[in-house]
Enzyme design. Sequence first.
Site, PDB file in Angstrom:
ATOM      1  N   ASN A  62      -2.194  -0.351 -13.059  1.00 59.87           N
ATOM      2  CA  ASN A  62      -0.971  -1.109 -12.782  1.00 59.87           C
ATOM      3  C   ASN A  62      -0.459  -1.797 -14.043  1.00 59.87           C
ATOM      4  OD1 ASN A  62      -1.117  -0.438 -10.082  1.00 59.87           O
ATOM      5  ND2 ASN A  62      -1.908  -2.409  -9.417  1.00 59.87           N
ATOM      6  N   ARG A 394       8.557  12.226  -4.882  1.00 60.69           N
ATOM      7  CA  ARG A 394       7.219  12.486  -5.426  1.00 60.69           C
ATOM      8  C   ARG A 394       6.530  13.487  -4.504  1.00 60.69           C
ATOM      9  NH1 ARG A 394       6.514   8.747  -9.466  1.00 60.69           N
ATOM     10  NH2 ARG A 394       7.458   6.697  -9.169  1.00 60.69           N
ATOM     11  N   ARG A 424       9.631   8.456 -12.180  1.00 59.26           N
ATOM     12  CA  ARG A 424       8.851   8.120 -13.373  1.00 59.26           C
ATOM     13  C   ARG A 424       7.386   8.522 -13.241  1.00 59.26           C
ATOM     14  NH1 ARG A 424      10.420   3.028 -14.184  1.00 59.26           N
ATOM     15  NH2 ARG A 424      11.912   3.471 -15.825  1.00 59.26           N
ATOM     16  N   HIS A 454      16.200   8.118  -4.073  1.00 57.40           N
ATOM     17  CA  HIS A 454      14.898   7.629  -3.645  1.00 57.40           C
ATOM     18  C   HIS A 454      14.744   7.706  -2.130  1.00 57.40           C
ATOM     19  CE1 HIS A 454      11.780   4.317  -3.144  1.00 57.40           C
ATOM     20  NE2 HIS A 454      11.234   5.049  -4.089  1.00 57.40           N
ATOM     21  N   TYR A 487      -1.287   5.529   1.527  1.00 58.55           N
ATOM     22  CA  TYR A 487      -0.210   4.550   1.637  1.00 58.55           C
ATOM     23  C   TYR A 487       0.142   4.314   3.103  1.00 58.55           C
ATOM     24  CZ  TYR A 487       0.824   5.411  -3.357  1.00 58.55           C
ATOM     25  OH  TYR A 487       0.758   5.536  -4.726  1.00 58.55           O
ATOM     26  N   ARG A 583       4.307  -7.143  -0.496  1.00 58.06           N
ATOM     27  CA  ARG A 583       3.084  -6.768  -1.198  1.00 58.06           C
ATOM     28  C   ARG A 583       3.080  -7.215  -2.651  1.00 58.06           C
ATOM     29  NH1 ARG A 583       3.379  -1.237  -2.230  1.00 58.06           N
ATOM     30  NH2 ARG A 583       3.533  -1.603  -4.447  1.00 58.06           N
ATOM     31  N   HIS A 611       3.133  -0.001   2.019  1.00 57.65           N
ATOM     32  CA  HIS A 611       4.286   0.636   1.380  1.00 57.65           C
ATOM     33  C   HIS A 611       5.515   0.698   2.281  1.00 57.65           C
ATOM     34  CE1 HIS A 611       6.330   4.151  -0.703  1.00 57.65           C
ATOM     35  NE2 HIS A 611       6.038   3.364  -1.711  1.00 57.65           N
TER      36      HIS A 611
END
Length: 800
Positions: A62, A394, A424, A454, A487, A583, A611
């Site tokens: 992270n 993703r 990314r 997204h 997730y 979160r 998530h």
Amino acid sequence: MPSKIEKKQAAAKLRKPPRDFSYTQNRELSWLRFDNRVLDEAFDETVPLFERLKFVSIFESNLDEFLMVRVGGLSDLAELKKQPVDNKSNMTASEQVDAVMAEMPGLLTRWESIFKSIEGKLDTLGVHRARIDSLTPEERTFVTRYFQAYVSPVISPLVIDPRHPFPNLRNGALYLACGLDGATDEESLLGLIEIPASMNRVVEIPSPTGTYSYILLEDVILACLDSCFGSYKPLDRALIRVTRNADIDPDGEGVEEEEDYRQHMKRILKKRLRLQPVVLAVSGSLEKATLKTIRKALELSRRSVFTCDIPLNLGYVFGIEGKIPEHLRNELLFTPFKPQPNPTIDMTRSIREQVLQHDKLLFYPYEAMNPFLDLVHEAAYDPECISLRITLYRVAKQSRLCESLIDAAENGKEVTVLMELRARFDEQNNIEWAERLEEAGCTVIYGSEGFKCHSKICQLTYREGMALTRLTLLGTGNFNEKTAKLYSDFMLMTAHPGIGEDANLFFRNLSLGNLRGDYRFLGVAPVGLKPLIMRGLDREIQRALAGEPARVFFKLNSLTDREVIDKIAEASCAGVRVDMIIRGISCLKPGVPGKTENVHVRSIVGRFLEHARVYAFGVDSDMIYLSSADMMTRNTEHRVEIAFPVLDPTCRALVHEYMGMQLRDNVKARSLTSDGTWVPVERAEGEKPFNSQEALLERAYRNAEAAPGPVIEAEPASEAEPQPVAPKVQEVQATVIEPEPAPAPQPDPQVTKPAPETSARRDKPAGKTKAIERHRPGRVRMGLGLIGLGLKTLITGKTK
């Protein structure tokens, strides 16, 4: 007398009231506190020991991304003469970098200490990492032979001198650095060896049965360093790792004429490896002169160099999990969990038929992703399915979903995939899948310039006779088989015609590059998402002002959008209770007297990554939306995102129940204080510990035991057999936030000369004029009349 500039500044202040920073905090500092929360899991002795080690690795991963993206971008802005100011803390870019760098030493010390503690405990249990200074004679012999046979032929030691300039150190790669003492009178030189990424980093060492010993590849090279530089003698030695700025805007780089966008992205990825360094991490001991040489070559200040005495890049930790001896696994690891079947779906029947009957809600990772994957696979071979459309952000490297899309295209279906190449650190994987999908016959499109797509949406269209039916699948997380096991996310599967029509329009707008579509059921950023949130908050504000009960609930990853923060503060002041589970980043500080005292913020960091995004309005949550979007300006204004309503009573009850369980958490939950720090949730006297993630796991198991399956003739079920846990369905009418009415079109202003007073039109009554205009024939009617007149002339020779 004040100057003109001073007068303009004073006028601007009068027009725009100064921001209130009493209930907001800096985004970067809030993020560091979140990552410190991740590290808290490594200190939690109720977590299995090896799982704690994984949290140490996650903390580092992270932090790497934070330094690459956030600090890298701020460092660029800090070079400007006129720096932008953060609208949550009133800090300039350079002030934010200073604040981050001041926090780093304490965090890294804490990180290093817990790693050593955990590794020491693992060592006593039989999971042993060999260190150079404590190798036994047998281990040293093994390491030397391994180096000579496998490592020495691969590495390329470099001596840095005036004839051999300092090389480009790749972002995130490991290097061994040392000062060298030559046989001549030359000044001490610098030696570098890149740790080969093509080799296994974990080298297993022969050890007694029931134990596991290993050494890292870099330590193998360090142990044999004296033989690497010929006549040069190493004076010191350490591992180094450069973290470079990765905050590069693909759209800002410009696509060359006639260049395929995939080729453009490949060029961008290569450029990222050579961007400006942000920090240098050093593990080991280097002389001041050696370290100064490296630091100067990288153009880094002293404060940008971090030293530690543990391995750099702890990603190897996940690779040794499978090597843990069997008798230790129960003690060191979480009890293995497999995502369970959804109790409302019969996997022996057509998924399509079941979704047509009732909406279905999947909740990962407690429930398996299989119903969605099976539905897409089923559609690929269903003769009635005519098209599949999906957005991908993703994707798993081994993706059953993408294979089904390829099968559908090869079976003659119309398959359209919006593949976001700018996700990314997943760019290369997405490029490879885009190429495969296109080769198979799929229509592959990319996101609009400046706006990442997204959103998580898939639509399957079927033709039944002359009618079309649509199944729309909407998620809070990626269509990714791997992350769906880690997730916590929702996916709604619906045949609702209104949502289906909005989804159809959404895909049409995407293909046209139109980001300003009007939707009835969906809130679509960059235009329609934030207004939806604001209208929901406004409704509750009006209820509170009228003396009625009012409540808002948000579950988010991050909250940074200043407009949304200010609206939440307004709601708090009006008397609306605002409960939030966030979160990560929260730039809003709750509990500030007179500002946010009705706001309550919690965070849950546990075994699974929280998530899902949920927006709920009303004390009975009559408006529930799930979404792919956090309340961050990048999501609400600079991305294509979707919020979708949950209208089915059973699905709504499930969301309501799941969120209620998370609000009850008093084990993993932390509460955000008015000074921006996180503290454990206080447990009332006599209150039992409640871990929401563990409770949801148990619930999934109980439901799976009673889930529908193949019909088998057997004796009647006994009353003791498990039954699915049914949510309590509230008698509440689901509502949606109606879109704002489109403004009436205004005629363009025209400059016309005034009509003379004798004009006949001026004297006509307005109503009569309109009536005459209404009955004028249209162009089509006039055209048909002229054609008829022409035919009549040809036949009769008469013009009348």
